[in-house]
Design a protein around this motif. Structure first.
Motif, mmCIF file in Angstrom:
data_model
loop_
_atom_site.group_PDB
_atom_site.id
_atom_site.type_symbol
_atom_site.label_atom_id
_atom_site.label_comp_id
_atom_site.label_asym_id
_atom_site.label_seq_id
_atom_site.Cartn_x
_atom_site.Cartn_y
_atom_site.Cartn_z
ATOM 1 N N PRO A 52 0.953 -1.249 -0.172
ATOM 2 C CA PRO A 52 0.073 -0.004 0.110
ATOM 3 C C PRO A 52 0.713 1.159 -0.137
ATOM 4 O O PRO A 52 0.257 2.282 -0.699
ATOM 5 N N GLY A 53 2.050 1.295 0.405
ATOM 6 C CA GLY A 53 2.901 2.355 0.505
ATOM 7 C C GLY A 53 3.954 2.690 -0.713
ATOM 8 O O GLY A 53 4.332 3.522 -0.850
ATOM 9 N N ARG A 54 3.731 1.673 -1.840
ATOM 10 C CA ARG A 54 4.477 1.666 -2.852
ATOM 11 C C ARG A 54 3.918 3.046 -3.955
ATOM 12 O O ARG A 54 4.637 2.979 -4.991
ATOM 13 N N GLY A 55 2.885 3.574 -3.545
ATOM 14 C CA GLY A 55 2.425 4.403 -4.567
ATOM 15 C C GLY A 55 1.123 4.011 -5.363
ATOM 16 O O GLY A 55 0.342 3.051 -4.652
ATOM 17 N N GLY A 56 0.953 4.530 -6.379
ATOM 18 C CA GLY A 56 -0.378 3.976 -6.953
ATOM 19 C C GLY A 56 -1.390 5.125 -6.753
ATOM 20 O O GLY A 56 -1.208 5.761 -5.839
ATOM 21 N N LYS A 57 -2.246 4.845 -7.264
ATOM 22 C CA LYS A 57 -3.333 6.108 -7.597
ATOM 23 C C LYS A 57 -4.653 5.612 -6.535
ATOM 24 O O LYS A 57 -5.434 6.488 -6.511
ATOM 25 N N MET A 58 -4.686 4.367 -5.980
ATOM 26 C CA MET A 58 -5.666 3.864 -5.250
ATOM 27 C C MET A 58 -7.181 4.154 -5.982
ATOM 28 O O MET A 58 -8.049 4.518 -5.493
ATOM 29 N N LEU A 59 -7.111 3.965 -7.374
ATOM 30 C CA LEU A 59 -8.101 4.340 -8.096
ATOM 31 C C LEU A 59 -9.092 3.387 -7.754
ATOM 32 O O LEU A 59 -10.442 3.574 -7.681
#
Length: 99
Positions: free
Chosen positions: A44-51
């Motif tokens: 969850p802390g690796r980034g990404g947009k949580m789209l």
């Protein structure tokens, strides 16, 4: 943000993603002991947009729910997505330039 995205959409995605990450952190181990635990806590802390979670929250709001009412389900959806990424990554050496 994504090029051409209206500022309000970018702001909502940021807000919903931040809220979802906060809920996820409540369920993740503070000191992961095993390799898989470390991956589950790290993703969850690796980034990404949580789209995915953001779309879930936006949809819930469209049907009259508050963001807080949708956060548990949004966090569960992100955890499921991360589990699928971990499953895929067992065969890969890197994701987002990290082992």
């Amino acid at each position: 943000g994504i090029a051409g995205t209206p500022p309000i959409v970018s702001a909502l995605l940021q807000d919903y993603g931040t809220r979802t990450r906060a809920v996820l952190e409540r369920y993740l181990p503070d000191s992961p002991s095993q390799r898989l635990d470390r991956l589950v806590a790290d993703y969850p802390g690796r980034g990404g947009k949580m789209l995915r979670s953001s779309l879930l929250i936006a949809t819930a709001r469209a049907f009259g729910a508050s963001p807080d009412q949708a956060l548990g389900t949004a966090a569960a959806l992100e955890m499921l997505h991360n589990a699928m990424l971990i499953h895929d990554d067992i065969r890969l050496s890197l994701r987002r330039n990290r082992p």
